[in-house]
Design an enzyme around this catalytic site. Structure first.
Site, PDB file in Angstrom:
ATOM      1  N   CYS A   1      63.337 -62.230 -57.940  1.00 12.94           N
ATOM      2  CA  CYS A   1      62.548 -62.031 -56.734  1.00 12.94           C
ATOM      3  C   CYS A   1      61.113 -62.401 -57.074  1.00 12.94           C
ATOM      4  O   CYS A   1      60.826 -62.927 -58.146  1.00 12.94           O
ATOM      5  CB  CYS A   1      62.686 -60.592 -56.251  1.00 12.94           C
ATOM      6  SG  CYS A   1      61.814 -60.249 -54.709  1.00 12.94           S
ATOM      7  N   ILE A   2      60.202 -62.096 -56.217  1.00 15.70           N
ATOM      8  CA  ILE A   2      58.820 -62.498 -56.433  1.00 15.70           C
ATOM      9  C   ILE A   2      58.148 -61.686 -57.539  1.00 15.70           C
ATOM     10  O   ILE A   2      57.162 -62.109 -58.123  1.00 15.70           O
ATOM     11  CB  ILE A   2      58.029 -62.385 -55.112  1.00 15.70           C
ATOM     12  CG1 ILE A   2      56.729 -63.173 -55.206  1.00 15.70           C
ATOM     13  CG2 ILE A   2      57.764 -60.934 -54.740  1.00 15.70           C
ATOM     14  CD1 ILE A   2      56.062 -63.378 -53.883  1.00 15.70           C
TER      15      ILE A   2
END
Length: 637
Positions: free
Chosen positions: A26-27
């Site tokens: 994910c980020i």
């Protein structure tokens, strides 16, 4: 600890690469699914330098922070067999701009012709390594033949009759003798057909029996048959036809009869249509292309035609249409023994190399100079995409001057009809494949293209102002980075309308513990996300659920829509900006479907975080329960 070592230790403490069934990033974090917990040491993971937090919620989440998570994921992907869903992050690498620029141009390939050339590229690119290897072997055989010529007197002519020499020549010719089969197989694969049937289509075009038969009578019409008529374009058309007949027949064929009758009907009907229609039409098309390029552009056009061909080739490269010329090169080789078109087009890369040298000498921006220094060596080897997409095309004018400079090399080669015996490489790597001992002429043409690209770019193609639009002034950037420590306060506006909630109330431990930075959460009342300040978009997650912005003063903001929404694969988020884009405060960044997020079982409460919050002495959030987009959200000192 560097990222490679950290990636290695993460995998080891998770029980090794064979224990990892799925890994995505994910980020801010890695998400890992494990096969077994027996050899997993989460406590050791938590102690590793660079890991902000480790969360065990069935799926293991290792929090590394924006930017770093992608680099570590890349290291895992490159050094193990683990497949990683990797998001590209901006890390000041010269290839970031190259990949972004290339992606933007490739994304524009939507016309029928552009899609056609993309298919042709997919058919031929897998064959190119074999063409290069075979061509080099034939080049070696050609060199031995020339040295064994009595006039040269450098080798005994009897060497040409040895078994080793005949074996070398035979292996070099293997691929060229069966090229239609490989093209037919790749065409069937590209369009979803059975590959062996595509191979039969390729065999049909070049079947010697067609020449032996000579002519057939069909409904009172005499058909002239010829082996190789239509060339490789005919093979592509025939294999595509076979694929369509196969699909049409299979849909209507009983399962019990499919194995026998579908391929039988495909080959019989496809062969008839190929001989009657495809071969004659493909033959006319190939003759027309050859006539235009050889007779008109090169023979009639002469040096002017060579200039135009070399100067206009790179625009074709930027949209992927250059791959469509591979079958043309091969047909020229089949007809004339070499392709004079390829060396001329190879001059386009020479113009780029010359332009890069000029930019390196004139540029004051250190980042640009480092970029040029990194991509220039591969440019000499004929690999031009890093130069094009990483430097000249983003700058604009150097791309034009490089093209114009390359034309002079093309004009020179057209004057002496310099050809190549196969397709594949360009630049200096093409030298061994030059036909008829014209190596020196090719080298001179390459030097002319270097000089042309250099002179035009140095005189007309580069100004430092171009770089400032891409990278900004280095002195200004340094001053802006220091600015927050000198300013009284920085005001950050709210990117969302809705209800404010503290981060520690969130169910996501990463945000609740402020592992990735301090901030606030907003329960949105409207599905619109706006830019909270002026800055540059440094991250756009592929799903659209998270966007990162770096302000002009160096502050880094993470705008995360919902919790765990990275798992939403539907088009819930519609992003209106791209990575690298400059935005002003209030710019609409993204729209999103709040009801869809909730309907899929995800929380829509959205963390707004300053990821480099340790750089600031005080971050104060407004004391309101409700807020409107554009209102003051943070005061930062």
């Amino acid at each position: 600890m560097d990222n490679q070592k950290l990636a290695q230790l993460i995998v080891e403490n998770l029980g090794g690469e064979n224990n990892i069934s799925n890994l995505t990033n994910c980020i801010t974090r890695l998400r890992i699914d494990l096969k077994s917990r027996s050899n997993v040491d989460l406590e050791a993971l938590k102690q590793l330098e660079g890991i902000l937090s480790v969360i065990d919620q069935g799926t293991i989440q290792i929090v590394l922070g924006p930017g770093k998570v992608t680099k570590v994921a890349n290291e895992i992907h490159e050094n193990t067999t683990i497949s990683v869903d990797v998001e590209e992050e901006e890390d000041n690498s010269e290839f970031d701009m190259a990949s972004d620029t290339k992606a933007s141009y490739k994304a524009k390939q939507t016309s029928m012709f552009q899609q056609l050339f993309r298919h042709i590229g997919n058919i031929f690119v897998p064959i190119v390594p074999g063409l290069v290897a075979s061509g080099l072997m034939l080049g070696i055989a050609n060199l031995i033949t020339n040295l064994a010529n009595p006039d040269a007197g450098m080798l005994d002519p009897s060497v040409l009759e040895t078994d080793w020499f005949m074996l070398l020549s035979a292996i070099g010719n293997l691929l060229f003798g069966s090229l239609g089969v490989f093209v037919g197989i790749n065409t069937a694969r590209e369009f979803g057909g059975t590959m062996v049937l595509g191979g039969i289509a390729g065999l049909l075009i070049y079947a010697p029996v067609l020449g032996d038969v000579g002519s057939l009578s069909l409904f009172g019409i005499d058909l002239n048959l010829s082996s190789g008529l239509g060339g490789l374009l005919g093979v592509i058309a025939a294999a595509y036809l076979f694929t369509q007949i196969e699909k049409f027949t299979r849909k209507r064929m009983a399962d019990s009869l499919d194995l026998v009758f579908t391929p039988l009907i495909t080959v019989m009907v496809g062969s008839l249509i190929t001989i009657v229609i495809i071969q004659p039409l493909a033959g006319l098309l190939m003759d027309g292309i050859t006539w235009f390029l050889v007779d008109i552009m090169l023979q009639t056009g002469g040096i002017l035609g060579g200039y135009v061909l070399a100067a206009t080739f790179l625009p074709l490269v930027t949209v992927g249409m250059h791959q469509g010329l591979i079958p043309v090169h091969l047909e020229l080789i089949n007809q004339y023994g070499s392709t004079t078109l390829l060396p001329i087009l190879a001059m386009a890369g020479g113009g780029q190399v010359g332009a890069m040298i000029a930019i390196y000498i004139k540029a004051e921006n250190k980042r640009l100079k480092n970029t040029v220094a990194s991509v220039l060596p591969v440019g000499f080897l004929g690999i031009g995409e890093p130069l094009i997409y990483g430097v000249s095309l983003p700058l604009g004018r150097p791309f034009i001057t490089a093209c114009l400079g390359a034309g002079f090399g093309g004009a020179f080669l057209s004057l002496f009809s310099v050809g190549a015996i196969t397709v594949g490489p360009s630049g200096v790597v093409l030298i061994p494949l030059i036909a008829d001992n014209k190596y020196l002429l090719y080298i001179i043409g390459l030097l002319i293209s270097y000089a042309g690209g250099f002179i035009l770019t140095y005189l007309f193609g580069y100004k430092e102002e171009m770089v400032e639009k891409l990278y900004g002034k280095e002195t200004e950037k340094a001053e802006k980075t220091k600015a927050p420590a000198q300013q009284e306060e920085i005001i950050i506006s709210s990117p969302l309308s809705g209800e404010l909630r503290p981060l520690n109330e969130l169910s996501d431990e990463v945000f609740a513990t402020e592992s990735v930075g301090r901030g606030i959460a907003i329960f949105p009342s409207e599905g619109k996300l706006y830019a909270p300040a002026d800055g540059k978009v440094t991250t756009v997650f592929p799903t659209g659920h998270a966007i990162g912005i770096t302000m002009d003063n160096g502050m880094e903001l993470l705008l995360h829509l919902g919790l765990d929404t990275v798992e939403i694969k539907d088009n819930v988020f519609e992003v209106n900006v791209t990575k690298g884009e400059e935005v002003k405060k209030g710019r609409l960044l993204c729209t999103f479907d709040m009801e869809a997020i909730a309907g899929k079982g995800f929380e829509r409460i959205s963390p707004i975080v300053i990821t480099n919050s340790d750089d600031y002495t005080e971050i104060a959030t407004v004391n309101h329960k409700q807020i409107e987009a554009g209102d003051k959200l943070f005061t930062v000192k």
